[in-house]
Scaffold this motif. Structure first.
Motif, PDB file in Angstrom:
ATOM      1  N   UNK A 358     -14.524 -27.413 -17.527  1.00 27.12           N
ATOM      2  CA  UNK A 358     -15.680 -28.303 -17.512  1.00 27.12           C
ATOM      3  C   UNK A 358     -16.675 -27.992 -16.422  1.00 27.12           C
ATOM      4  N   UNK A 359     -16.835 -26.717 -16.107  1.00 27.81           N
ATOM      5  CA  UNK A 359     -17.787 -26.346 -15.075  1.00 27.81           C
ATOM      6  C   UNK A 359     -17.293 -26.549 -13.659  1.00 27.81           C
ATOM      7  N   UNK A 360     -16.009 -26.882 -13.522  1.00 28.82           N
ATOM      8  CA  UNK A 360     -15.434 -27.088 -12.187  1.00 28.82           C
ATOM      9  C   UNK A 360     -14.251 -26.149 -12.003  1.00 28.82           C
ATOM     10  N   UNK A 361     -14.095 -25.611 -10.814  1.00 29.05           N
ATOM     11  CA  UNK A 361     -12.982 -24.705 -10.525  1.00 29.05           C
ATOM     12  C   UNK A 361     -11.911 -25.456  -9.731  1.00 29.05           C
ATOM     13  N   UNK A 362     -10.728 -25.544 -10.340  1.00 25.63           N
ATOM     14  CA  UNK A 362      -9.570 -26.138  -9.682  1.00 25.63           C
ATOM     15  C   UNK A 362      -8.750 -25.010  -9.067  1.00 25.63           C
ATOM     16  N   UNK A 363      -8.598 -25.037  -7.755  1.00 29.46           N
ATOM     17  CA  UNK A 363      -7.982 -23.916  -7.049  1.00 29.46           C
ATOM     18  C   UNK A 363      -6.476 -24.083  -6.879  1.00 29.46           C
ATOM     19  N   UNK A 364      -5.793 -22.951  -6.900  1.00 25.55           N
ATOM     20  CA  UNK A 364      -4.379 -22.915  -6.559  1.00 25.55           C
ATOM     21  C   UNK A 364      -4.267 -22.861  -5.039  1.00 25.55           C
ATOM     22  N   UNK A 371       0.338 -14.331 -10.126  1.00 24.35           N
ATOM     23  CA  UNK A 371       0.602 -13.370 -11.187  1.00 24.35           C
ATOM     24  C   UNK A 371       1.023 -14.064 -12.468  1.00 24.35           C
ATOM     25  N   UNK A 372       1.940 -13.441 -13.202  1.00 24.28           N
ATOM     26  CA  UNK A 372       2.455 -14.041 -14.430  1.00 24.28           C
ATOM     27  C   UNK A 372       3.461 -15.147 -14.072  1.00 24.28           C
ATOM     28  N   UNK A 373       3.249 -16.316 -14.649  1.00 24.00           N
ATOM     29  CA  UNK A 373       4.060 -17.483 -14.290  1.00 24.00           C
ATOM     30  C   UNK A 373       4.572 -18.153 -15.554  1.00 24.00           C
ATOM     31  N   UNK A 374       5.917 -18.241 -15.672  1.00 22.75           N
ATOM     32  CA  UNK A 374       6.508 -19.043 -16.739  1.00 22.75           C
ATOM     33  C   UNK A 374       6.951 -20.385 -16.151  1.00 22.75           C
ATOM     34  N   UNK A 375       7.630 -21.198 -16.958  1.00 26.74           N
ATOM     35  CA  UNK A 375       7.975 -22.541 -16.493  1.00 26.74           C
ATOM     36  C   UNK A 375       8.886 -22.512 -15.280  1.00 26.74           C
ATOM     37  N   UNK A 376       9.893 -21.665 -15.311  1.00 24.86           N
ATOM     38  CA  UNK A 376      10.840 -21.588 -14.202  1.00 24.86           C
ATOM     39  C   UNK A 376      10.122 -21.221 -12.910  1.00 24.86           C
ATOM     40  N   UNK A 377       9.309 -20.187 -12.965  1.00 28.60           N
ATOM     41  CA  UNK A 377       8.604 -19.740 -11.775  1.00 28.60           C
ATOM     42  C   UNK A 377       7.584 -20.776 -11.319  1.00 28.60           C
ATOM     43  N   UNK A 378       6.967 -21.504 -12.274  1.00 28.17           N
ATOM     44  CA  UNK A 378       5.956 -22.502 -11.899  1.00 28.17           C
ATOM     45  C   UNK A 378       6.539 -23.579 -11.004  1.00 28.17           C
ATOM     46  N   UNK A 379       7.818 -23.911 -11.206  1.00 28.02           N
ATOM     47  CA  UNK A 379       8.472 -24.910 -10.374  1.00 28.02           C
ATOM     48  C   UNK A 379       8.936 -24.300  -9.054  1.00 28.02           C
ATOM     49  N   UNK A 380       9.508 -23.096  -9.120  1.00 27.11           N
ATOM     50  CA  UNK A 380      10.068 -22.462  -7.928  1.00 27.11           C
ATOM     51  C   UNK A 380       8.985 -22.166  -6.898  1.00 27.11           C
ATOM     52  N   UNK A 381       7.851 -21.617  -7.350  1.00 27.99           N
ATOM     53  CA  UNK A 381       6.772 -21.263  -6.414  1.00 27.99           C
ATOM     54  C   UNK A 381       5.719 -22.353  -6.341  1.00 27.99           C
ATOM     55  N   UNK A 382       5.864 -23.405  -7.154  1.00 23.75           N
ATOM     56  CA  UNK A 382       4.937 -24.540  -7.174  1.00 23.75           C
ATOM     57  C   UNK A 382       3.513 -24.100  -7.494  1.00 23.75           C
ATOM     58  N   UNK A 383       3.352 -23.540  -8.679  1.00 19.98           N
ATOM     59  CA  UNK A 383       2.065 -23.001  -9.105  1.00 19.98           C
ATOM     60  C   UNK A 383       1.165 -24.102  -9.666  1.00 19.98           C
ATOM     61  N   UNK A 384       0.075 -24.391  -8.982  1.00 25.77           N
ATOM     62  CA  UNK A 384      -0.853 -25.413  -9.445  1.00 25.77           C
ATOM     63  C   UNK A 384      -1.539 -25.034 -10.752  1.00 25.77           C
ATOM     64  N   UNK A 385      -1.927 -23.757 -10.860  1.00 22.18           N
ATOM     65  CA  UNK A 385      -2.690 -23.314 -12.029  1.00 22.18           C
ATOM     66  C   UNK A 385      -1.929 -23.572 -13.319  1.00 22.18           C
ATOM     67  N   UNK A 449      -6.343 -33.007 -12.642  1.00 23.32           N
ATOM     68  CA  UNK A 449      -5.799 -33.370 -11.323  1.00 23.32           C
ATOM     69  C   UNK A 449      -4.481 -34.125 -11.442  1.00 23.32           C
ATOM     70  N   UNK A 450      -4.353 -34.934 -12.483  1.00 22.04           N
ATOM     71  CA  UNK A 450      -3.106 -35.673 -12.700  1.00 22.04           C
ATOM     72  C   UNK A 450      -1.940 -34.705 -12.867  1.00 22.04           C
ATOM     73  N   UNK A 451      -2.205 -33.543 -13.477  1.00 18.14           N
ATOM     74  CA  UNK A 451      -1.139 -32.581 -13.764  1.00 18.14           C
ATOM     75  C   UNK A 451      -0.406 -32.068 -12.547  1.00 18.14           C
ATOM     76  N   UNK A 452      -1.030 -32.090 -11.365  1.00 13.48           N
ATOM     77  CA  UNK A 452      -0.348 -31.614 -10.149  1.00 13.48           C
ATOM     78  C   UNK A 452       0.034 -32.779  -9.233  1.00 13.48           C
ATOM     79  N   UNK A 453       0.048 -33.980  -9.789  1.00 11.23           N
ATOM     80  CA  UNK A 453       0.492 -35.128  -9.002  1.00 11.23           C
ATOM     81  C   UNK A 453      -0.554 -35.688  -8.073  1.00 11.23           C
ATOM     82  N   UNK A 454      -1.826 -35.368  -8.344  1.00 12.43           N
ATOM     83  CA  UNK A 454      -2.906 -35.898  -7.526  1.00 12.43           C
ATOM     84  C   UNK A 454      -3.749 -36.837  -8.384  1.00 12.43           C
ATOM     85  N   UNK A 455      -5.039 -36.917  -8.131  1.00 10.35           N
ATOM     86  CA  UNK A 455      -5.888 -37.828  -8.887  1.00 10.35           C
ATOM     87  C   UNK A 455      -5.503 -39.274  -8.638  1.00 10.35           C
ATOM     88  N   UNK A 456      -5.435 -40.035  -9.739  1.00  6.67           N
ATOM     89  CA  UNK A 456      -5.107 -41.455  -9.610  1.00  6.67           C
ATOM     90  C   UNK A 456      -3.601 -41.709  -9.477  1.00  6.67           C
TER      91      UNK A 456
END
Length: 629
Positions: A358-364, A371-385, A449-456
């Motif tokens: 939506x014209x906004x950049x959400x940063x990691x 790099x390449x991130x699957x579900x397991x790695x997304x939790x282990x390294x805590x990938x925001x993207x 933002x809700x997806x990474x536990x922030x926002x509201x």
């Protein structure tokens, strides 16, 4: 010329006078007799009752309040007897003069006078109020010798509540306080006024308040013959008081000590739950307070220190304060995505270090990405993207619907007053929260933002611990509770809090296994590895960092910010993974990264509860912990 009456006439007149006088006498005696009949026959029962009331006083006998013990029998709240110097303000004409005279007999400090004034404002005018408590035998003897000088002042033996461990579990236990006008009105409304005759104190917070009806007991009575001056002569009959029930908690006092010590002087909260029962093993809010201060009526100095402290020690952070969960939200997001069919464990994305939407950049948090991130790695390294994209694909309605099944955004029903609902954001919530139409609209970017536990997002540590325990228990839900059983000291009967599942979340075992394994690897090779290095048990966890205020795109530099503006450190975990015995959620306010401050506290908790290892001091902060959370 003298008119001489005949003797017959004189006798007649005399007789008339005698008859008239006799008639008057008879009428008077008749009236007296009628009155006598009225009083002794017609009104006999009424006046007999009044005479008995004047002769016999009904004296209440206060019951012993029930004890509160932990799961192993350690006493957390008990009673003690002490002499109290008390005054009835309604019977004293010049209060200050009376106190000045009393001070020559018994020591009365300025704080005692201030407390008495405060109690007079809160209590009814005719109440007997304490001037001094815990009098020595010498003080009692000195006053008794001069009691005649002080009408309206008496020495009484009273039972007082005591918390032998002072500040330990203060937010759980709550405290006792004198019955004020508001309490008296509430007692009258419930129809329990008779049961509180002779009782001066009532539970004001915590378990003391929630289980007041169990702890208080039933007031007894003595029929005492008294003199016209009100002095007791003898006891005619006695109905003994029935002592209150004892509470045995699910709480482990040893574990509670470890947690409170682990925090040191830091602010925050921790809740630990036994997943298989819902029993709360530890519930900590830091800083704590000493509930003994409230028993006699807290003095103004201590009240100001507690009430005006910037750290808010009276606030129960564990059940009332809501915080953004940060990255501790990610395992729950991943589990929901698997359940909803929005992701598979193998699905991977290329993480460039940001997500454009939506014209906004959400940063990691890692420049250049992971790099390449699957579900397991997304939790282990805590990938925001990974979770930015997942949230955008899944949508806010799907996220809110799944998280509500884990108890987020609603009260758990724990047996304490004051639990917060937290905030589970959704379009419906936003419409209720805001008034203006432009504020009520839900924007797709807010979902990201809700997806990474922030926002509201905002949840209590109790809610987070409850959600983690559901995950640890494979979707079986137990209601969190602090009381294990209520014990009747008179009959020995035990009323147990049944550990029965309230419901079950429809989760597939293979999906749960994926999330658990990823959380295990968080503590083996990910953000929690340093804190759990060398642990002889398998622990699953997830670190998190939550913003205390919006950076508005600026780079976070904790050392450059005021302490109250720094990020909160969070950690969720359960262990051992094979058969979870404890699940927890912890937050350390304004402490930076979860791996740095929160995870070491969790390690001390697990080491004590699973291995019996007692730490020597507060949990150390890991200054080298990664900021990738």
């Amino acid at each position: 010329m003298i008119d001489l009456l005949s003797p017959e006439t004189q006798v007649l007149r005399f007789r008339r006078r005698v008859y008239f006088a006799a008639g008057i006498v008879l009428v008077c005696f008749g009236l007296l007799f009628a009155r006598f009949v009225w009083l002794q026959v017609v009104m006999h029962d009424y006046y007999q009752t009044r005479a008995e009331d004047n002769r016999i006083a009904l004296m209440p006998i206060s019951p012993n309040r029930g004890l509160i013990v932990d799961r192993n029998g350690e006493i957390l709240a008990r009673n003690y007897s002490a002499y109290t110097l008390e005054i009835q303000p309604s019977r004293v004409t010049h209060l200050d003069d009376t106190l000045d005279e009393l001070a020559r007999v018994v020591t009365i400090e300025p704080r005692d006078r201030r407390r008495l004034r405060k109690l007079m404002e809160e209590s009814r005018n005719f109440d007997s109020l304490p001037i001094r408590t815990r009098l020595t035998d010498d003080e009692v003897a000195r006053f008794i010798a001069q009691r005649y000088r002080f009408p309206g002042v008496e020495v009484r033996a009273r039972l007082f509540r005591q918390y032998p461990n002072t500040e330990l579990a203060s937010h759980v236990l709550g405290y006792m306080g004198r019955i004020n006008k508001r309490d008296a009105e509430r007692i009258d409304e419930t129809g329990n006024a008779d049961n509180y005759r002779g009782t001066d104190h009532i539970g004001k917070a915590g378990l003391e308040q929630f289980y007041e009806s169990d702890l208080h007991g039933v007031t007894g009575y003595e029929q005492v013959e008294v003199t016209a001056a009100g002095r007791p002569v003898r006891v005619l009959s006695r109905t003994p008081a029935q002592n209150g029930n004892n509470l045995r908690l699910t709480l482990d006092a040893g574990l509670q000590r470890v947690v409170e010590q682990a925090f040191g002087e830091r602010r925050g909260a921790l809740v630990a739950i036994e997943p298989s029962t819902g029993g709360v093993l530890a519930l900590v809010s830091k800083p704590t307070f000493d509930p003994n201060l409230f028993v006699d009526g807290i003095d103004a100095t201590n009240w100001d220190l507690l009430n005006n402290s910037p750290d808010h020690p009276l606030l129960n952070r564990a059940i009332y304060s809501s915080y953004p969960p940060g990255s501790t939200f990610k395992p729950l997001m991943a589990l929901g995505a698997l359940t909803a069919g929005k992701r598979t464990p193998e699905f991977a994305i290329a993480d460039p270090g940001h997500f454009d939407f939506g014209g906004h950049r959400f940063r990691d948090d890692k420049v250049g990405g992971h790099g390449m991130v699957d579900m397991h790695k997304s939790i282990v390294v805590s990938c925001n993207t990974y979770y930015y994209r997942l949230a955008a694909d899944w949508g806010i309605d799907g996220i809110a619907g799944f998280m509500s099944q884990l108890g987020l955004g609603s009260r758990t029903g724990i047996d304490l007053e004051g639990e917060s609902t937290g905030v589970l954001p959704s379009p419906e919530w936003k419409k209720k929260r805001f008034k203006r139409p432009e504020q009520q609209k839900w924007y797709a970017g807010e979902t990201v933002s809700v997806g990474i536990g922030q926002g509201y997002n905002a949840y209590t540590m109790l809610q987070m611990a409850h959600a983690v325990s559901i995950l640890a228990n494979d979707g079986v839900v137990y209601k969190p509770h602090l009381v294990k059983q209520v014990e009747n000291v008179r009959t020995g009967a035990v009323r147990r809090v049944e550990a029965e599942p309230t419901r079950r979340v429809n989760l597939k075992p293979e999906h749960i296994a994926v999330i658990k394994q990823a959380m295990v690897d968080v503590n083996r090779e990910g953000t929690g590895a340093r804190a759990f290095a060398g642990a002889p048990y398998t622990a699953a966890g997830k670190t998190g960092t939550a913003q205390a205020f919006s950076l508005r795109g600026a780079q976070y530099r904790g050392s450059k910010l005021a302490e109250k503006l720094r990020d909160h450190a969070l950690f969720i975990a359960f262990a051992p993974v094979e058969n979870p015995k404890i699940a927890l959620a912890v937050i350390v306010e304004n402490a930076g990264f979860g791996a740095q401050s929160a995870a070491p506290i969790a390690r001390q908790v697990f080491d004590y509860y699973l291995l019996g290892n007692k730490p020597e001091g507060p949990a150390p902060e890991d200054s080298d912990a990664t900021d990738s959370e």
